[in-house]
Design a protein around this motif. Structure first.
Motif, mmCIF file in Angstrom:
data_model
loop_
_atom_site.group_PDB
_atom_site.id
_atom_site.type_symbol
_atom_site.label_atom_id
_atom_site.label_comp_id
_atom_site.label_asym_id
_atom_site.label_seq_id
_atom_site.Cartn_x
_atom_site.Cartn_y
_atom_site.Cartn_z
ATOM 1 N N GLY A 149 0.782 -1.228 0.000
ATOM 2 C CA GLY A 149 0.000 0.000 0.000
ATOM 3 C C GLY A 149 0.811 1.274 0.000
ATOM 4 O O GLY A 149 0.271 2.350 -0.289
ATOM 5 N N PHE A 150 2.114 1.189 0.316
ATOM 6 C CA PHE A 150 2.943 2.390 0.405
ATOM 7 C C PHE A 150 4.066 2.391 -0.627
ATOM 8 O O PHE A 150 4.269 3.384 -1.329
ATOM 9 C CB PHE A 150 3.537 2.501 1.812
ATOM 10 N N LEU A 151 4.802 1.287 -0.737
ATOM 11 C CA LEU A 151 5.928 1.234 -1.666
ATOM 12 C C LEU A 151 5.536 0.770 -3.063
ATOM 13 O O LEU A 151 6.060 1.267 -4.051
ATOM 14 C CB LEU A 151 7.023 0.297 -1.117
ATOM 15 N N THR A 193 11.638 -0.346 -5.180
ATOM 16 C CA THR A 193 10.724 0.791 -5.034
ATOM 17 C C THR A 193 10.875 1.765 -6.189
ATOM 18 O O THR A 193 9.888 2.279 -6.725
ATOM 19 C CB THR A 193 10.981 1.504 -3.698
ATOM 20 N N LEU A 194 12.110 2.008 -6.602
ATOM 21 C CA LEU A 194 12.345 2.967 -7.682
ATOM 22 C C LEU A 194 11.878 2.426 -9.020
ATOM 23 O O LEU A 194 11.283 3.165 -9.818
ATOM 24 C CB LEU A 194 13.828 3.327 -7.744
ATOM 25 N N VAL A 195 12.129 1.154 -9.302
ATOM 26 C CA VAL A 195 11.688 0.610 -10.594
ATOM 27 C C VAL A 195 10.162 0.618 -10.678
ATOM 28 O O VAL A 195 9.584 0.889 -11.735
ATOM 29 C CB VAL A 195 12.237 -0.819 -10.807
ATOM 30 N N GLY A 221 2.677 3.566 -7.564
ATOM 31 C CA GLY A 221 4.034 3.765 -7.074
ATOM 32 C C GLY A 221 4.055 4.522 -5.760
ATOM 33 O O GLY A 221 3.014 4.917 -5.221
ATOM 34 N N CYS A 222 5.252 4.719 -5.235
ATOM 35 C CA CYS A 222 5.400 5.415 -3.951
ATOM 36 C C CYS A 222 5.283 6.913 -4.186
ATOM 37 O O CYS A 222 6.291 7.610 -4.397
ATOM 38 C CB CYS A 222 6.735 5.062 -3.305
ATOM 39 N N ALA A 223 4.050 7.421 -4.138
ATOM 40 C CA ALA A 223 3.804 8.844 -4.400
ATOM 41 C C ALA A 223 4.442 9.732 -3.342
ATOM 42 O O ALA A 223 4.797 10.881 -3.624
ATOM 43 C CB ALA A 223 2.297 9.102 -4.468
ATOM 44 N N TYR A 224 4.594 9.231 -2.120
ATOM 45 C CA TYR A 224 5.253 10.028 -1.087
ATOM 46 C C TYR A 224 6.718 10.273 -1.438
ATOM 47 O O TYR A 224 7.254 11.363 -1.193
ATOM 48 C CB TYR A 224 5.147 9.332 0.267
ATOM 49 N N LEU A 225 7.382 9.273 -1.998
ATOM 50 C CA LEU A 225 8.758 9.455 -2.446
ATOM 51 C C LEU A 225 8.830 10.546 -3.503
ATOM 52 O O LEU A 225 9.695 11.432 -3.440
ATOM 53 C CB LEU A 225 9.295 8.135 -2.995
#
Length: 637
Positions: free
Chosen positions: A186-188, A221-223, A244-248
């Motif tokens: 749900g996050f990454l 996470t980046l890919v 994707g990780c929108a927080y990142l």
């Protein structure tokens, strides 16, 4: 039918353009909505397990509190994402999220095994039951099972949101695994489809906790964020989402750009006293003020800001500031710094995306060479997704080539190589502007402003475009500002030519008089445009309303808040209807004195550009063709 100016884009995108953010006339703008899920309830009994898995810094930062998503801000950056280069194209250069940003913001490990393995949909409920002890609900009788990608977030919260007091150690450990599973899904690694928590990572999370720490969760996470950006930039539906990780992504934007950065409150002391529990950069954005206002007007404002952004306004190396030194970041932030500049394929099961930090060397304080080495991001790899049925269930076999490249990844000191030089970077920008479209809204015109055709009234210099943009709405600032900058640069070059002729005697006075006349006409027209008046007979000075606000803008009761630091500014409203921009209006660069002199004889009478093309939002010019190739051979780095 492929657009004549974007043949590669059409091939890559299957004839779809990322155009929904600027809607057709009469439709409302709907920014992308970030798909993310709040974590399950944290329990201190999970701490030892997360520490063994190397995930404690991320878990503690997430539990400390997360900021509110700014959908219009995320959308304007999605609009500038290029799958061909895995970077955002801006007037100030190419920028991108790198492995350094993942490590510094989230504290995830970069070194380790690629996150890949078997994906077998048949019997996935049995696998989930074996891992967490509870079987996901079956579809109603007589209904075909269409949910094979995972369980719902609501189901996990219903069964695992609270670990009972006095529970045996085995039950506490099971809840800790589910907590990490929900955090990952749900996050990454959320997708843009809904509230599903994928079971793909569950077999890895079922291993010993020390084994979990041996995986490169940062690269995974980046890919996944890269893949979601590549998908989102070609979605056109009004209800499109961003996975994707929108927080990142959002924290990276706040760290690097003055655009959309909210007011950041005083940072609270780090609540944990364990020397192994230290914060990451994400903790700095725990207490930020939410930006509110109409999404359409906020999007327009952010778009204007990015289109006018200069290299001097970007925080190129934000992690060097004293605040982070005093905060005392987790060792996980810099543990794997030798991978920050590695050009390597990143792998997350079926998704493979290229990490290309050599295109954004200035983000490491290094000299940006150009043109950068052309490395294909591979159309073939982009076409692989879970929607298609593949005979291969083991992605270690399907992606053997990029997996081997990941295992042989190159390590280097992030500070190696020549340091950034300002003059060299200006040459790089000249090159980038010549090969890529870097503004969403380019200058409206390209011809000299004094050569625009007048009407019968010598004072009437407001043309049709001015009437459209100023009739009860906020003018688009970026096309106007960029055009004015273009004109001033041209006049500066022409001044050099006129002064050179004057110093040679002869007819130098004639050149000076002609130049002075051009300056007079240019200044007159620029003053009219910059005053944002609807008619030339209106006063140039502000009226009873606040200084700097036009009569039309002041009459609007709608305002968009913009947060820069503690103070809040307000801008006039902007409707969501507008005309298309010109593909040919990319703007002329500042000419040399010789080119400026020769252009005097080539100027037309102010007629419209015959090569005029109407384009929609974000249909950017493509990167060089050799950055995209077909076939499996394109997997090579």
């Amino acid at each position: 039918m492929a657009h004549p100016m974007f043949p590669l884009l059409e091939t890559f995108y299957d004839s779809k353009h990322r155009a929904h953010v600027i809607a057709d006339e009469g439709e409302a703008l709907q920014p992308l909505r970030a798909r993310t899920h709040s974590p399950l309830r944290w329990d201190e009994r999970y701490t030892s397990y997360l520490r063994r898995a190397g995930l404690l810094p991320l878990a503690q930062v997430v539990c400390a509190g997360l900021p509110v998503m700014d959908a219009p801000l995320l959308t304007v950056f999605v609009d500038r994402w290029r799958p061909e280069t895995h970077s955002f194209h801006l007037p100030c250069g190419e920028v991108s999220i790198t492995l350094q940003d993942v490590a510094m913001i989230l504290g995830l490990p970069l070194e380790g095994n690629a996150v890949t393995g078997m994906i077998q949909s048949d019997g996935w409920r049995d696998m989930v039951q074996a891992q967490v002890g509870i079987r996901p609900p079956e579809p109603p009788g007589g209904v075909k099972d269409r949910k094979t990608s995972g369980v719902s977030s609501a189901w996990l919260k219903e069964n695992f949101n609270h670990c009972p007091q006095g529970a045996p150690q085995e039950l506490v450990e099971c809840h800790a695994r589910v907590w990490v599973w929900h955090l990952f899904g749900g996050f990454l690694f959320p997708d843009g489809s809904g509230n599903t928590i994928s079971w793909m990572v569950l077999p890895i999370l079922g291993q010993q906790w020390e084994n979990i720490a041996q995986y490169s969760w940062g690269s995974a996470t980046l890919v996944w964020l890269y893949r979601q950006l590549c998908d989102a930039c070609r979605r056109v539906a009004s209800d499109s989402n961003l996975g994707g990780c929108a927080y990142l992504l959002q924290i990276w934007i706040w760290e690097s750009f003055p655009v959309g950065r909210p007011y950041r409150g005083e940072l609270e002391p780090w609540p944990h006293h364990d020397p192994e529990s230290r914060p990451t950069v994400a903790y700095c954005w725990k207490n930020v003020g939410a930006v509110r206002g109409d999404p359409a007007r906020r999007y327009m404002h952010y778009m204007d800001e990015l289109d006018c952004l200069t290299q001097n306004q970007i925080f190129w190396t934000p992690y060097d500031r004293d605040e982070l030194e005093n905060l005392g970041l987790s060792d996980m932030c810099t543990r794997d710094e030798e991978l920050w500049r590695s050009v390597v394929p990143l792998i997350y099961f079926f998704a493979v995306e290229l990490h290309l930090p050599h295109r954004v060397k200035r983000q490491f304080g290094r000299l940006q060479d150009f043109p950068p080495e052309a490395i294909s991001t591979s159309q073939a790899l982009h076409r692989i997704d879970r929607k298609k049925r593949y005979t291969e269930n083991d992605w270690r076999v399907k992606h053997a080539v990029p997996l081997g490249q990941w295992e042989q990844r190159h390590r280097m000191n992030p500070d190696s190589g020549p340091a950034h030089r300002h003059n060299h970077y200006k040459d790089y920008l000249w090159w980038l502007h010549s090969v890529s479209r870097v503004s969403i809204k380019p200058p409206r015109y390209t011809e000299p402003i004094e050569d625009r055709e007048d009407t019968d009234d010598d004072d009437d210099i407001v043309d049709e475009y001015d009437d459209i943009t100023r009739s009860g709405v906020q003018p688009e600032r970026a096309p106007l500002q960029n055009y004015m900058a273009q004109q001033l640069g041209r006049l500066a070059n022409e001044a050099g030519v006129a002064m050179a002729h004057a110093s040679q005697g002869g007819n130098g006075g004639g050149h000076l008089r002609a130049f002075a006349e051009r300056v007079r006409r240019s200044c007159k027209r620029m003053a009219a445009k910059l005053n944002c008046i609807a008619r030339p007979d209106e006063a140039f000075a502000p009226g009873p309303q606040a200084a700097g606000t036009s009569a039309h803008a002041a009459s609007s009761s709608r305002r968009t808040p913009i947060h820069y630091g503690q103070d809040t500014a307000r801008t006039p409203s902007r409707s969501t209807t507008r005309t298309g921009s010109r593909a040919a209006s990319r703007g002329k660069g500042i000419q040399s004195p010789q080119e400026s002199e020769e252009s005097d004889a080539q100027r037309g009478s102010g007629e419209e550009d015959p090569d005029f093309e109407v384009i929609g939002m974000s249909q950017m010019f493509d990167a060089p063709p050799d950055t995209q190739t077909q076939g499996e051979s394109s997997q090579a780095v």
